[in-house]
Write an enzyme that holds these catalytic residues in place. Structure first.
Site, PDB file in Angstrom:
ATOM      1  N   ALA A  63       0.836  -1.204   0.000  1.00  0.00           N
ATOM      2  CA  ALA A  63       0.000   0.000   0.000  1.00  0.00           C
ATOM      3  C   ALA A  63       0.867   1.249   0.000  1.00  0.00           C
ATOM      4  O   ALA A  63       2.004   1.243   0.494  1.00  0.00           O
ATOM      5  CB  ALA A  63      -0.918  -0.006   1.210  1.00  0.00           C
ATOM      6  N   GLU A 114      -1.225  -9.910   0.088  1.00  0.00           N
ATOM      7  CA  GLU A 114      -2.612 -10.128   0.505  1.00  0.00           C
ATOM      8  C   GLU A 114      -3.537 -10.337  -0.698  1.00  0.00           C
ATOM      9  O   GLU A 114      -4.510 -11.087  -0.605  1.00  0.00           O
ATOM     10  CB  GLU A 114      -3.081  -8.962   1.382  1.00  0.00           C
ATOM     11  CG  GLU A 114      -2.457  -9.007   2.780  1.00  0.00           C
ATOM     12  CD  GLU A 114      -2.785  -7.801   3.634  1.00  0.00           C
ATOM     13  OE1 GLU A 114      -3.424  -7.977   4.685  1.00  0.00           O
ATOM     14  OE2 GLU A 114      -2.421  -6.675   3.249  1.00  0.00           O
ATOM     15  N   MET A 334      38.326  -1.685  10.335  1.00  0.00           N
ATOM     16  CA  MET A 334      37.550  -0.719   9.570  1.00  0.00           C
ATOM     17  C   MET A 334      37.985  -0.689   8.112  1.00  0.00           C
ATOM     18  O   MET A 334      37.160  -0.734   7.194  1.00  0.00           O
ATOM     19  CB  MET A 334      37.677   0.680  10.191  1.00  0.00           C
ATOM     20  CG  MET A 334      37.105   0.792  11.584  1.00  0.00           C
ATOM     21  SD  MET A 334      35.345   0.362  11.682  1.00  0.00           S
ATOM     22  CE  MET A 334      34.611   1.716  10.803  1.00  0.00           C
ATOM     23  N   ASP A 353      48.681  -1.140   3.484  1.00  0.00           N
ATOM     24  CA  ASP A 353      49.121  -1.140   4.880  1.00  0.00           C
ATOM     25  C   ASP A 353      50.638  -1.063   4.889  1.00  0.00           C
ATOM     26  O   ASP A 353      51.265  -0.932   3.836  1.00  0.00           O
ATOM     27  CB  ASP A 353      48.598  -2.381   5.620  1.00  0.00           C
ATOM     28  CG  ASP A 353      48.350  -2.094   7.102  1.00  0.00           C
ATOM     29  OD1 ASP A 353      49.290  -1.621   7.763  1.00  0.00           O
ATOM     30  OD2 ASP A 353      47.226  -2.319   7.583  1.00  0.00           O
ATOM     31  N   VAL A 410      43.326   4.687   9.458  1.00  0.00           N
ATOM     32  CA  VAL A 410      44.402   4.349  10.390  1.00  0.00           C
ATOM     33  C   VAL A 410      43.980   4.739  11.802  1.00  0.00           C
ATOM     34  O   VAL A 410      42.870   5.238  12.027  1.00  0.00           O
ATOM     35  CB  VAL A 410      45.717   5.056   9.978  1.00  0.00           C
ATOM     36  CG1 VAL A 410      46.147   4.593   8.579  1.00  0.00           C
ATOM     37  CG2 VAL A 410      45.584   6.575  10.008  1.00  0.00           C
ATOM     38  N   GLU A 412      43.340   6.502  15.455  1.00  0.00           N
ATOM     39  CA  GLU A 412      42.876   7.850  15.784  1.00  0.00           C
ATOM     40  C   GLU A 412      44.020   8.663  16.398  1.00  0.00           C
ATOM     41  O   GLU A 412      44.041   8.937  17.602  1.00  0.00           O
ATOM     42  CB  GLU A 412      41.689   7.786  16.751  1.00  0.00           C
ATOM     43  CG  GLU A 412      40.398   7.274  16.138  1.00  0.00           C
ATOM     44  CD  GLU A 412      39.728   8.319  15.265  1.00  0.00           C
ATOM     45  OE1 GLU A 412      38.928   9.112  15.777  1.00  0.00           O
ATOM     46  OE2 GLU A 412      40.015   8.348  14.054  1.00  0.00           O
ATOM     47  N   LYS A 417      47.589  10.379  11.004  1.00  0.00           N
ATOM     48  CA  LYS A 417      46.652  10.712   9.926  1.00  0.00           C
ATOM     49  C   LYS A 417      47.241  11.781   9.003  1.00  0.00           C
ATOM     50  O   LYS A 417      47.067  11.729   7.778  1.00  0.00           O
ATOM     51  CB  LYS A 417      45.305  11.168  10.514  1.00  0.00           C
ATOM     52  CG  LYS A 417      44.495  10.014  11.123  1.00  0.00           C
ATOM     53  CD  LYS A 417      43.144  10.486  11.641  1.00  0.00           C
ATOM     54  CE  LYS A 417      42.353   9.354  12.290  1.00  0.00           C
ATOM     55  NZ  LYS A 417      41.880   8.348  11.339  1.00  0.00           N
ATOM     56  N   SER A 444      36.328   8.979  13.864  1.00  0.00           N
ATOM     57  CA  SER A 444      35.064   8.972  14.604  1.00  0.00           C
ATOM     58  C   SER A 444      34.957  10.148  15.567  1.00  0.00           C
ATOM     59  O   SER A 444      33.868  10.433  16.066  1.00  0.00           O
ATOM     60  CB  SER A 444      34.914   7.661  15.378  1.00  0.00           C
ATOM     61  OG  SER A 444      36.005   7.480  16.252  1.00  0.00           O
TER      62      SER A 444
END
Length: 718
Positions: A63, A114, A334, A353, A410, A412, A417, A444
């Site tokens: 619907a 249905e 991650m 890496d 990488v 935190e 970074k 994050s």
């Protein structure tokens, strides 16, 4: 016309083909037209039977939920008309006297299924992409066109209830095995052939819950129909409803009215004949369809989610972009997850890496997931090998050359970074318009504007915050720094959509949006602990409020040393006092070596073998007060703290839209979906009540609960 109507060998083929909508849906246009097409076939003496199918790839998707929202807050009688109208239409399919077959060529969900259940016979095209089910409960609704009545009458209560209560979706073969469809076909031609053959072999079908009235010759509902495997008041029925109610309450915590109404629909409806059962269902449907919970779920998790997935937060002035090669820096949990979901979407991936061996360990993550998928029979070796071939592992930065997007994942650490940004950024490609590729940071907590200082082109630097585990978590939080361009946002949104995840776009700040607001849940859990509240009460209150896990358990998952590290950095930066509870407890537990789940010791103990349990030593560190708050008070503290922090984020401009706030809170950290999300929660409880409660909480527990001035002003206008 929304339908194609053709005659073939005395059989009317009614094919759904709604042109006003991308998919076939039951709405104000299609329902009356469907009824007219059926009546035409019923009344034509040349028509010996009817096939209902679709000219689109899907059958009927259900619907149009805008009909539900349109009638919320109005006269319940209008909502009742929707259910009653569909039930009258579908009931006549069963009782018209001519055989009606559903030729299910694609997905049939909700009202679409249905329709099929009302038909006398169902043959489905064997397409693995086809989904059959009654998913209404996921949006706070229940099947309102006979689904709660026909399905248990067909396959029994024990088999039907889990499908309705959990909204499970089945493949055609799974549905065949359960008796929901009667046959499958390999091709569309075979599907129609099987439908025609059944019609010719069954000119006067009667549903098992119906009978022919001997006086009038008309089909009518049968009283005392025997439900397969046991009626409601049989031992099987009593066991089903006793255990089922307990399990339902355990899962819903009483927060989702639809589940309770579904149980009532099936119980009450199967005590009477199908005609009375349908009336019972319609009444329960009105109650759930007019509930605030249903409105919240439809607005946020259906309409809102669809809007976000179409790129609602994407700048409209930028032409569509297409990331074909992505570089991923760091092959930890991650980075490995980002590489996997990118390759799964057909994107070439370079996973870098410090050594090829370390990068290969990251690729092992993809191998492990694909192995499990193949074991479940959902993918063949050829396709899995093709996905893996897209992931190139390396320790050489020059292999990143030509990347449209590079994402660093990488540790935190600002210095690390900055180092990898300067090293990898020159490898980004020029696109056809002469613009450089985009560099993304999967941080994050670290502010993007600060991290962008290491970039030679900060306008093409953006935060791309994934959640763990990457392959399962559907949200990506995109963080806009002070110099981030619309082009960088567009690239990030387009990439997120390509890997089939939901993007939200927020502005830069400490902790951004999700980490900052999620942190208030864990923080308030620790405040409650410090206040002497029993940790069992704290954890149960969190779960009963609708959170996935309690605040202490989730803190263990995050890790207490990380709590200490993040809060410690905030103390150093002068934005947090060293008397802060999270900082103090994080420091205390880190020094004790109780770092959380990873150390098998935190707020919980993690014995092997055995189940985790709250650490007995908690009562020594945080003596339990003689007088304990009631459950509602603890739930209020946990939910209001999160919602108020979201209000602050919204007022500060960290969050750009209410939709991003609501979706982010539900998809990122599991804020209770029935509330609609953290900002919608304010409307859910009522803004005036919210402000009053916040003031009471602030007076009792501290200024962290004090509502903002703007919130007060908004409440005063109500």
């Amino acid at each position: 016309m929304p339908f194609n109507y053709t005659l073939q060998e005395g059989v009317a083929i009614i094919s759904w083909n709604l042109t006003s909508s991308p998919m076939n849906v039951l709405n104000d246009e299609s329902v009356p037209a469907f009824g007219e097409a059926l009546e035409k076939a019923y009344n034509d003496p040349e028509v010996k039977g009817i096939i209902i199918t679709s000219s689109k790839p899907e059958f009927v998707a259900g619907a149009d939920l805008k009909m539900i929202l349109r009638n919320q807050g109005g006269d319940p009688a209008e909502m009742l008309k929707i259910s009653v109208g569909l039930n009258q239409l579908f009931r006549k399919i069963e009782t018209n006297g001519k055989p009606v077959v559903a030729a299910i060529n694609g997905t049939a969900l909700g009202g679409g299924l249905e329709i099929c259940l009302a038909c006398h016979y169902r043959v489905a095209l064997d397409n693995p992409k086809t989904k059959l089910g009654l998913p209404e409960v996921k949006l706070g609704l229940l099947p309102g066109a006979g689904g709660t009545q026909r399905l248990p009458r067909m396959i029994g209560m024990q088999a039907a209830l889990p499908l309705i209560l959990e909204g499970k979706e089945l493949s055609p073969k799974e549905a065949l095995g359960m008796g929901i469809v009667d046959a499958v076909a390999a091709t569309p031609e075979e599907m129609i052939e099987k439908a025609m053959a059944w019609i010719f072999a069954n000119p006067k079908p009667i549903k098992p819950w119906d009978e022919v009235n001997k006086k009038t010759g008309k089909i009518q509902a049968k009283d005392n129909y025997k439900v397969p495997n046991g009626n409601v008041l049989s031992p099987v029925g009593m066991q089903t409803f006793t255990a089922g109610t307990a399990m339902m309450m355990d899962k819903s915590k009483g927060n989702y009215p639809a589940t309770q109404h579904i149980m009532s629909c099936v119980y009450e409806g199967l005590l009477v004949n199908i005609d009375h059962g349908i009336v019972i269902e319609a009444r329960h449907f009105v109650q759930v369809a007019t509930s605030k919970e249903a409105g919240n779920l439809i607005r946020t998790l259906f309409l809102g989610l669809n809007e976000a997935n179409k790129g609602a937060s994407r700048p409209k002035n930028i032409p569509k972009t297409d990331v074909k090669k992505v570089g991923v820096l760091g092959a930890g949990m991650m980075g490995a997850g980002i590489a996997y979901v990118s390759a799964l979407a057909g994107i070439e991936v370079v996973l870098k890496d410090v050594s090829t061996e370390a990068a290969e360990k990251g690729k092992d993550y993809a191998r492990s997931i694909l192995r499990k998928v193949m074991e479940r029979g959902k993918m063949d070796t050829l396709k899995a090998d093709g996905i893996l071939s897209l992931i190139k592992t390396t320790a050489d930065v020059t292999d990143l050359k030509g990347s449209d997007l590079i994402i660093e994942a990488v540790f935190e650490n600002r210095e690390l970074k900055a180092k990898v940004t300067k090293e990898a950024e020159p490898m980004l490609t020029d696109n056809a318009e002469g613009r450089l590729g985009v560099f993304g940071s999967n941080t994050s907590t670290l502010p993007i504007t600060g991290l962008a200082k290491a970039s030679a082109r900060p306008e093409n630097f953006i935060g791309i915050h994934f959640f763990s585990p990457v392959d399962k978590m559907m949200l990506v939080e995109l963080i806009v720094g002070k110099e981030t361009s619309d082009y960088a946002i567009a690239v990030a949104v387009d990439y997120t959509r390509k890997i089939r995840k939901t993007p939200i776009v927020v502005n830069d700040s400490r902790g951004f949006y999700t980490s900052r607001c999620f942190g208030t849940y864990t923080s308030e859990g620790m405040e409650l602990l410090k206040d002497g509240v029993n940790p069992i009460l704290i954890e149960n209150a969190g779960k009963l409020a609708g959170m996935p896990v309690g605040p202490l358990a989730v803190t263990d998952e995050v890790a207490l040393d990380l709590v200490y590290k993040i809060s410690g950095q905030a103390v150093k930066d002068g934005v947090l006092s060293d008397t802060d509870t999270s900082y103090q407890i994080g420091k205390q537990f880190t020094e004790m070596g109780r770092l959380g789940k990873k150390a098998k010791a935190g707020f919980y103990d993690y014995p092997e073998p055995g189940q985790k349990h709250l650490w007995a030593g908690l009562s020594e560190l945080f003596p339990i007060a003689k007088e304990q708050p009631n459950l509602e008070e603890v739930k209020t503290r946990l939910l209001y703290r999160q919602a108020l922090e979201t209000v602050r984020c919204y007022e500060e401009g960290v969050i750009r839209t209410k939709l991003d706030a609501d979706l982010g809170s539900i998809l990122a950290w599991g804020f209770p979906p029935y509330t609609g999300g953290t900002l919608s929660f304010v409307d859910f409880v009522g803004i005036e009540k919210f402000v009053t409660e916040c003031d009471r909480l602030a007076d009792t527990y501290g200024e962290r609960f004090r509502p903002t001035q703007k919130l007060r002003e908004t409440a005063a206008l109500k």
